[in-house]
Design a protein around this motif. Sequence first.
Motif, PDB file in Angstrom:
ATOM      1  N   ASN A   1     -37.031  11.427  22.777  1.00  0.00           N
ATOM      2  CA  ASN A   1     -38.555  12.406  21.990  1.00  0.00           C
ATOM      3  C   ASN A   1     -39.201  11.279  21.577  1.00  0.00           C
ATOM      4  OD1 ASN A   1     -36.278  14.608  22.996  1.00  0.00           O
ATOM      5  ND2 ASN A   1     -35.129  14.343  21.088  1.00  0.00           N
ATOM      6  N   SER A   2     -38.784  10.377  20.900  1.00  0.00           N
ATOM      7  CA  SER A   2     -39.749   9.500  20.193  1.00  0.00           C
ATOM      8  C   SER A   2     -40.818   9.158  21.110  1.00  0.00           C
ATOM      9  CB  SER A   2     -38.963   8.332  19.915  1.00  0.00           C
ATOM     10  OG  SER A   2     -38.132   8.797  19.206  1.00  0.00           O
ATOM     11  N   VAL A   3     -40.995   9.196  22.402  1.00  0.00           N
ATOM     12  CA  VAL A   3     -41.679   8.722  23.120  1.00  0.00           C
ATOM     13  C   VAL A   3     -42.807   9.774  23.441  1.00  0.00           C
ATOM     14  CG1 VAL A   3     -42.202   7.783  25.696  1.00  0.00           C
ATOM     15  CG2 VAL A   3     -40.670   6.667  24.384  1.00  0.00           C
ATOM     16  N   GLN A   4     -41.981  11.309  23.379  1.00  0.00           N
ATOM     17  CA  GLN A   4     -42.538  11.984  23.772  1.00  0.00           C
ATOM     18  C   GLN A   4     -43.651  12.226  22.857  1.00  0.00           C
ATOM     19  OE1 GLN A   4     -41.447  15.143  25.695  1.00  0.00           O
ATOM     20  NE2 GLN A   4     -43.092  17.007  24.957  1.00  0.00           N
ATOM     21  N   ALA A   5     -43.662  12.147  20.899  1.00  0.00           N
ATOM     22  CA  ALA A   5     -43.931  12.340  20.399  1.00  0.00           C
ATOM     23  C   ALA A   5     -45.326  11.564  19.674  1.00  0.00           C
ATOM     24  CB  ALA A   5     -42.681  12.267  18.649  1.00  0.00           C
ATOM     25  N   VAL A   6     -44.822  10.086  20.345  1.00  0.00           N
ATOM     26  CA  VAL A   6     -45.880   9.277  19.989  1.00  0.00           C
ATOM     27  C   VAL A   6     -46.993   9.506  20.861  1.00  0.00           C
ATOM     28  CG1 VAL A   6     -46.545   6.831  20.182  1.00  0.00           C
ATOM     29  CG2 VAL A   6     -44.850   7.504  19.414  1.00  0.00           C
ATOM     30  N   ALA A   7     -46.755   9.729  21.863  1.00  0.00           N
ATOM     31  CA  ALA A   7     -47.741  10.412  23.536  1.00  0.00           C
ATOM     32  C   ALA A   7     -48.686  11.532  23.218  1.00  0.00           C
ATOM     33  CB  ALA A   7     -46.724  10.553  24.802  1.00  0.00           C
ATOM     34  N   GLU A   8     -47.930  12.309  21.650  1.00  0.00           N
ATOM     35  CA  GLU A   8     -48.701  13.941  21.726  1.00  0.00           C
ATOM     36  C   GLU A   8     -49.137  12.850  20.181  1.00  0.00           C
ATOM     37  OE1 GLU A   8     -45.258  16.916  23.453  1.00  0.00           O
ATOM     38  OE2 GLU A   8     -45.786  16.382  22.115  1.00  0.00           O
ATOM     39  N   GLY A   9     -49.102  11.605  19.861  1.00  0.00           N
ATOM     40  CA  GLY A   9     -49.955  12.011  18.264  1.00  0.00           C
ATOM     41  C   GLY A   9     -48.878  11.891  17.010  1.00  0.00           C
ATOM     42  N   GLN A  10     -47.633  13.267  17.560  1.00  0.00           N
ATOM     43  CA  GLN A  10     -46.852  13.484  16.430  1.00  0.00           C
ATOM     44  C   GLN A  10     -45.956  11.843  15.450  1.00  0.00           C
ATOM     45  OE1 GLN A  10     -44.729  16.882  17.625  1.00  0.00           O
ATOM     46  NE2 GLN A  10     -45.818  17.329  18.442  1.00  0.00           N
ATOM     47  N   LEU A  11     -45.816  11.259  15.886  1.00  0.00           N
ATOM     48  CA  LEU A  11     -45.091   9.844  16.231  1.00  0.00           C
ATOM     49  C   LEU A  11     -46.323   8.582  15.773  1.00  0.00           C
ATOM     50  CD1 LEU A  11     -42.961   9.570  14.548  1.00  0.00           C
ATOM     51  CD2 LEU A  11     -41.750   8.655  16.796  1.00  0.00           C
ATOM     52  N   ASP A  12     -46.490   7.722  15.170  1.00  0.00           N
ATOM     53  CA  ASP A  12     -47.354   6.206  15.105  1.00  0.00           C
ATOM     54  C   ASP A  12     -46.450   5.526  15.945  1.00  0.00           C
ATOM     55  OD1 ASP A  12     -49.669   7.141  13.178  1.00  0.00           O
ATOM     56  OD2 ASP A  12     -47.691   7.507  10.972  1.00  0.00           O
ATOM     57  N   MET A  13     -44.959   5.222  15.617  1.00  0.00           N
ATOM     58  CA  MET A  13     -44.456   3.991  16.249  1.00  0.00           C
ATOM     59  C   MET A  13     -43.452   4.300  16.966  1.00  0.00           C
ATOM     60  SD  MET A  13     -43.811   0.005  15.026  1.00  0.00           S
ATOM     61  CE  MET A  13     -46.020  -0.179  14.731  1.00  0.00           C
ATOM     62  N   ALA A  14     -42.973   3.773  18.128  1.00  0.00           N
ATOM     63  CA  ALA A  14     -41.162   3.512  18.342  1.00  0.00           C
ATOM     64  C   ALA A  14     -41.308   2.560  19.672  1.00  0.00           C
ATOM     65  CB  ALA A  14     -40.587   5.114  19.100  1.00  0.00           C
ATOM     66  N   PRO A  15     -39.706   2.375  20.071  1.00  0.00           N
ATOM     67  CA  PRO A  15     -39.662   1.287  20.266  1.00  0.00           C
ATOM     68  C   PRO A  15     -39.820   2.381  22.042  1.00  0.00           C
ATOM     69  CG  PRO A  15     -37.326   2.101  18.898  1.00  0.00           C
ATOM     70  CD  PRO A  15     -39.059   3.005  18.526  1.00  0.00           C
TER      71      PRO A  15
END
Length: 351
Positions: free
Chosen positions: A64-78
């Motif tokens: 979920n984190s990867v998709q959130a970063v890709a969608e611009g909803q999250l700034d950073m994730a491993p």
Amino acid sequence: MFKTSIAGAVLALLPAAIFAQTTLTAETTSPGSTPHYIDTTLAAILDADGVATLQITEGATLTNSVQAVAEGQLDMAPAPLILPFLLSRGVGPYSGVGAEQGAELAGNLRALFFSASAAQLFGHYNSGAIQGPDDIEGKRIYNGPPRGAALTTGRAAIQLLSGLQDGEGYEGVQTPWPDTVSTITGGAVDGWTLPEGLPSGRQIAIAAAGGTTLYDMPSEVLNSELGQQIVAAPGNAPYSIPVEEYRAAYAGNDITIVTDDDTFDTFALAFAQIVPATMDEELAYQITKSYLAGQERFETGSPRGPYLFLSFGDIDGTSQGVCGAVTMKLHAGAVRAYEEAGHTIADCVKP
């Protein structure tokens, strides 16, 4: 899940200008895991350098984190690199996204740095129903969270060790990451396969309930056609540590390490620290610059520090697993920080 705010300071983009404090949102895995250590250490470094505040959500599912970063909803994730690969094709956990949108979303991802410290192992309690990899058939094996990169590699590890498929030769058991230790210590499974840093707090916690044995991938199976396919599969990287160092990392715990030679050999999950491609270049530069300058803190802040396999030097793309089936470009700001520090960057990694 819960949020931990790590105080930061003002980001100075230009020497003569004053800017509002930069706050970034980030997600990571559960405490005790290697990505969690990397992310919280990075947050502390960025705080000390006055670069940014990271608001970190722990215990996240990285799919979920990867998709959130890709969608611009999250700034950073491993990101285990298998996930951007699957996203780019709209398959696996991203089948609902579809190929076209998946490719577009994957194109929105950039990396700041890379690592490959989560190495796949197989384990069991010494007093349990399993006494070695040959006993897997018909047993209940914990092989990861309900979906995502770790489940994919967990199933691959059991197939490599035993030739068995999840749901056919053995019963795979999956739970969210925060429930991993309790699932294993509670007796719900006979054995487990997990991607772990060295030493793993998770394995130490599991062994506190009774003596355990951990195995690498025997050379014969690792060097087989299937083994080499798995090592070279999208998102994987080779992993080898002298077995005495591996044993020393667990000294004082009731953990036995079994290998067929003098090294602990397996495959690791290749990771990238991802941000949106739209992140400000100067901010990406400052974060990466602080990361590179913080090498000693990463390597000495935990017993697992020497075994993080973080990218503090030249980046050739191949070693990081990003110039083949997986495509993951560095952010332009990260490239500037690496090159300013005297490191070379392969063209295939540049945006």
